[in-house]
Design a protein around this motif. Structure first.
Motif, PDB file in Angstrom:
ATOM      1  N   THR A  36       1.154  -1.300  -0.046  1.00 40.87           N
ATOM      2  CA  THR A  36       0.094  -0.245   0.204  1.00 40.87           C
ATOM      3  C   THR A  36       1.294   1.366  -0.007  1.00 40.87           C
ATOM      4  OG1 THR A  36      -1.276  -1.021   1.346  1.00 40.87           O
ATOM      5  CG2 THR A  36      -2.199   1.040   0.932  1.00 40.87           C
ATOM      6  N   GLU A  39       2.473   1.347  -3.515  1.00 39.09           N
ATOM      7  CA  GLU A  39       0.783   2.081  -4.034  1.00 39.09           C
ATOM      8  C   GLU A  39       1.270   3.756  -4.294  1.00 39.09           C
ATOM      9  OE1 GLU A  39      -1.725  -0.159  -3.268  1.00 39.09           O
ATOM     10  OE2 GLU A  39      -0.803  -2.074  -5.396  1.00 39.09           O
ATOM     11  N   LEU A  40       1.328   4.680  -2.717  1.00 33.02           N
ATOM     12  CA  LEU A  40       1.261   5.498  -2.454  1.00 33.02           C
ATOM     13  C   LEU A  40       2.208   6.308  -3.069  1.00 33.02           C
ATOM     14  CD1 LEU A  40      -0.639   7.904  -0.954  1.00 33.02           C
ATOM     15  CD2 LEU A  40       1.186   7.406   1.143  1.00 33.02           C
ATOM     16  N   VAL A  41       3.236   5.668  -3.079  1.00 24.79           N
ATOM     17  CA  VAL A  41       4.372   6.659  -3.132  1.00 24.79           C
ATOM     18  C   VAL A  41       4.026   6.614  -5.034  1.00 24.79           C
ATOM     19  CG1 VAL A  41       6.881   6.938  -4.038  1.00 24.79           C
ATOM     20  CG2 VAL A  41       5.798   6.536  -1.464  1.00 24.79           C
ATOM     21  N   GLU A  42       4.627   5.888  -5.488  1.00 23.50           N
ATOM     22  CA  GLU A  42       3.912   5.505  -7.064  1.00 23.50           C
ATOM     23  C   GLU A  42       2.730   6.375  -7.489  1.00 23.50           C
ATOM     24  OE1 GLU A  42       3.036   1.700  -8.359  1.00 23.50           O
ATOM     25  OE2 GLU A  42       5.363   0.756  -8.188  1.00 23.50           O
ATOM     26  N   VAL A  43       1.959   6.604  -7.246  1.00 17.86           N
ATOM     27  CA  VAL A  43       1.056   7.598  -7.781  1.00 17.86           C
ATOM     28  C   VAL A  43       0.743   8.857  -7.026  1.00 17.86           C
ATOM     29  CG1 VAL A  43      -0.588   5.641  -7.722  1.00 17.86           C
ATOM     30  CG2 VAL A  43      -0.408   6.810  -5.812  1.00 17.86           C
ATOM     31  N   SER A  44       1.296   9.467  -6.890  1.00 21.85           N
ATOM     32  CA  SER A  44       1.702  11.051  -5.649  1.00 21.85           C
ATOM     33  C   SER A  44       3.208  11.252  -6.491  1.00 21.85           C
ATOM     34  CB  SER A  44       1.453  10.635  -4.407  1.00 21.85           C
ATOM     35  OG  SER A  44       2.254  10.141  -3.579  1.00 21.85           O
ATOM     36  N   GLN A  45       2.728  12.377  -5.869  1.00 20.92           N
ATOM     37  CA  GLN A  45       4.535  13.085  -6.230  1.00 20.92           C
ATOM     38  C   GLN A  45       5.259  13.428  -5.227  1.00 20.92           C
ATOM     39  OE1 GLN A  45       4.355  15.689  -8.415  1.00 20.92           O
ATOM     40  NE2 GLN A  45       2.410  14.901  -9.280  1.00 20.92           N
ATOM     41  N   ILE A  46       4.998  12.107  -4.079  1.00 21.94           N
ATOM     42  CA  ILE A  46       5.978  12.230  -2.974  1.00 21.94           C
ATOM     43  C   ILE A  46       7.873  11.635  -3.668  1.00 21.94           C
ATOM     44  CG2 ILE A  46       6.603  10.815  -0.810  1.00 21.94           C
ATOM     45  CD1 ILE A  46       3.825  11.111   0.323  1.00 21.94           C
ATOM     46  N   LEU A  49       9.079   8.434   1.057  1.00 18.83           N
ATOM     47  CA  LEU A  49       9.038   7.578   2.207  1.00 18.83           C
ATOM     48  C   LEU A  49       9.227   7.387   2.856  1.00 18.83           C
ATOM     49  CD1 LEU A  49       6.155   7.923   3.321  1.00 18.83           C
ATOM     50  CD2 LEU A  49       5.357   6.007   2.492  1.00 18.83           C
ATOM     51  N   LYS A  62      11.252   6.651  -4.454  1.00 16.36           N
ATOM     52  CA  LYS A  62      10.606   6.679  -6.144  1.00 16.36           C
ATOM     53  C   LYS A  62      12.209   6.761  -6.858  1.00 16.36           C
ATOM     54  CE  LYS A  62       6.881   8.638  -7.461  1.00 16.36           C
ATOM     55  NZ  LYS A  62       5.898   9.601  -7.616  1.00 16.36           N
ATOM     56  N   THR A  64      12.800   7.358 -10.801  1.00 21.25           N
ATOM     57  CA  THR A  64      12.415   8.487 -11.829  1.00 21.25           C
ATOM     58  C   THR A  64      13.745   8.587 -13.131  1.00 21.25           C
ATOM     59  OG1 THR A  64      13.876  10.417 -10.931  1.00 21.25           O
ATOM     60  CG2 THR A  64      11.073  10.083  -9.786  1.00 21.25           C
TER      61      THR A  64
END
Length: 186
Positions: A36, A39-46, A49, A62, A64
């Motif tokens: 979870t 997935e949160l890091v993948e879809v956000s601008q973060i 974390l 992440k 990039t």
């Protein structure tokens, strides 16, 4: 039934079958939490974390594929030039040697007052106040020429020689570097 299990550097001595199932259930729940978070890091601008819970700590960064933006820092008085970034493995063409300047600008006449520190240049003691000096102002050694703010401290810059202000080389509110020319006193 008795077993020995090693998990991320932690080793328990002789876990019973009940302890083993409890451990596996906790591990499955932890993996769900971890998934979870990923997935949160993948879809956000973060970009990064870090989560701590009890003795556990997870850090997700992440990755990039996009190259970070290129930042150009340019000293004042130098014409701006864009240098494109080459793709990996490409060879940059060698530019032809620059022709020497036929008439270099004349060296300023007089004493150059340089910044003794990095900071922000202020021509006056407060916004709206008249500047300490202007072009044509006669100054004596020790007179205040400007203020440089560095780390929330206001530092008065004094004239090192007596003379007349020939040029002010920095605009009010601009950042200055160490040894950057500020004034020419003639």
């Amino acid at each position: 039934m008795v077993s020995v299990w090693t998990v991320t550097g932690w080793q328990s001595n002789l876990l019973s079958e009940i302890d083993y199932h409890t451990f596996l259930l906790g591990l499955i729940m932890d993996l769900r939490k971890l998934k979870t978070l990923i997935e949160l890091v993948e879809v956000s601008q973060i970009a990064e974390l870090e989560v701590s819970e009890g003795d556990s700590r997870v850090r997700i960064i992440k990755n990039t594929a996009v190259a970070p933006p290129t930042v150009f820092v340019q000293p004042q008085g130098i014409p701006q030039q864009y240098i494109p970034t080459l793709p990996a493995g490409a060879v940059a063409p060698v530019p032809p040697p620059a022709a020497p300047a036929e008439n270099p600008p004349p060296e300023p006449q007089g004493h150059i007052v340089k910044s003794p520190m990095v900071g922000t240049f202020y021509a006056a003691s407060a916004p709206g106040s008249p500047p300490y000096v202007e072009v044509g102002t006669t100054v004596r050694q020790g007179d205040t020429l400007c203020i440089i703010e560095a780390m929330k401290l206001l530092n008065e810059i004094e004239a090192e020689v007596s003379g007349v202000i020939r040029q002010i080389l920095v605009e009010n509110g601009n950042p200055v570097e160490y040894a950057q020319p500020l004034f020419i006193i003639g």
